[in-house]
Design an enzyme around this catalytic site. Structure first.
Site, PDB file in Angstrom:
ATOM      1  N   TYR A  32       0.869  -1.180   0.000  1.00 49.48           N
ATOM      2  CA  TYR A  32       0.000   0.000   0.000  1.00 49.48           C
ATOM      3  C   TYR A  32       0.899   1.221   0.000  1.00 49.48           C
ATOM      4  O   TYR A  32       1.738   1.375   0.890  1.00 49.48           O
ATOM      5  CB  TYR A  32      -0.893  -0.028   1.241  1.00 49.48           C
ATOM      6  N   ASN A  34       0.648   5.321  -0.329  1.00 51.48           N
ATOM      7  CA  ASN A  34       0.155   6.682  -0.488  1.00 51.48           C
ATOM      8  C   ASN A  34       1.336   7.447  -1.053  1.00 51.48           C
ATOM      9  O   ASN A  34       2.306   7.721  -0.339  1.00 51.48           O
ATOM     10  CB  ASN A  34      -0.263   7.278   0.865  1.00 51.48           C
ATOM     11  N   ARG A  76     -11.631   9.075  -6.996  1.00 52.98           N
ATOM     12  CA  ARG A  76     -12.540   9.057  -5.847  1.00 52.98           C
ATOM     13  C   ARG A  76     -12.522  10.395  -5.116  1.00 52.98           C
ATOM     14  O   ARG A  76     -11.575  11.162  -5.196  1.00 52.98           O
ATOM     15  CB  ARG A  76     -12.108   7.993  -4.827  1.00 52.98           C
ATOM     16  N   ASP A  78     -12.575  10.791  -1.230  1.00 57.90           N
ATOM     17  CA  ASP A  78     -12.535  10.068   0.043  1.00 57.90           C
ATOM     18  C   ASP A  78     -12.967  11.031   1.139  1.00 57.90           C
ATOM     19  O   ASP A  78     -12.344  12.076   1.338  1.00 57.90           O
ATOM     20  CB  ASP A  78     -11.124   9.545   0.333  1.00 57.90           C
ATOM     21  N   ASP A 108      -2.337   5.207  -3.971  1.00 58.91           N
ATOM     22  CA  ASP A 108      -3.212   6.375  -4.004  1.00 58.91           C
ATOM     23  C   ASP A 108      -2.366   7.619  -4.232  1.00 58.91           C
ATOM     24  O   ASP A 108      -1.327   7.806  -3.583  1.00 58.91           O
ATOM     25  CB  ASP A 108      -3.984   6.530  -2.683  1.00 58.91           C
TER      26      ASP A 108
END
Length: 123
Positions: A32, A34, A76, A78, A108
């Site tokens: 993951y 960011n 998106r 968020d 992201d």
């Protein structure tokens, strides 16, 4: 189940705060990232990153989505319902890589300065 179905289920679980169900859709070695920050590896690390946000709920709205060869891109908004009662919104471009029904990578892209400003006390 398509890769898009997996990502939509993941986001649906997050929005409903069914976090164990969300984490179950992550591969054990999921990465993951960011993008403004350092990447983390594994569902526990993903949970720790999201757990740093003082929130009581979230509502991630998928504006656009596209899938190709196990990769899902989504634009998106968020939204995070903070424990102080405020809602904070962040525009995000996300990329998920899905293999055999599990998310193996998630990146992201967002404006870290916008996030910091929104999270500042009294913002």
């Amino acid at each position: 189940m398509t890769a898009t179905d997996t990502v939509n289920a993941f986001i649906g679980h997050l929005n409903a705060m069914r976090l164990p169900e969300a984490w179950s859709l992550l591969a054990p070695d999921v990465v993951y990232h960011n993008i403004p920050l350092q990447p983390v590896v594994g569902p526990d690390a993903v949970a720790a990153v999201l757990g740093q946000i003082p929130m009581q709920g979230m509502d991630w709205i998928i504006l656009h989505s596209a899938e190709h060869d196990g990769h899902v891109l989504n634009e998106r908004t968020d939204r995070f319902h903070l424990t102080d009662g405020r809602w904070v919104e962040l525009r995000v471009m996300g990329i998920f890589e899905v293999f055999e029904g599990r998310i193996t990578a998630w990146r992201d892209y967002f404006d870290l300065g916008q996030w910091a400003s929104a999270m500042a006390p009294g913002a």
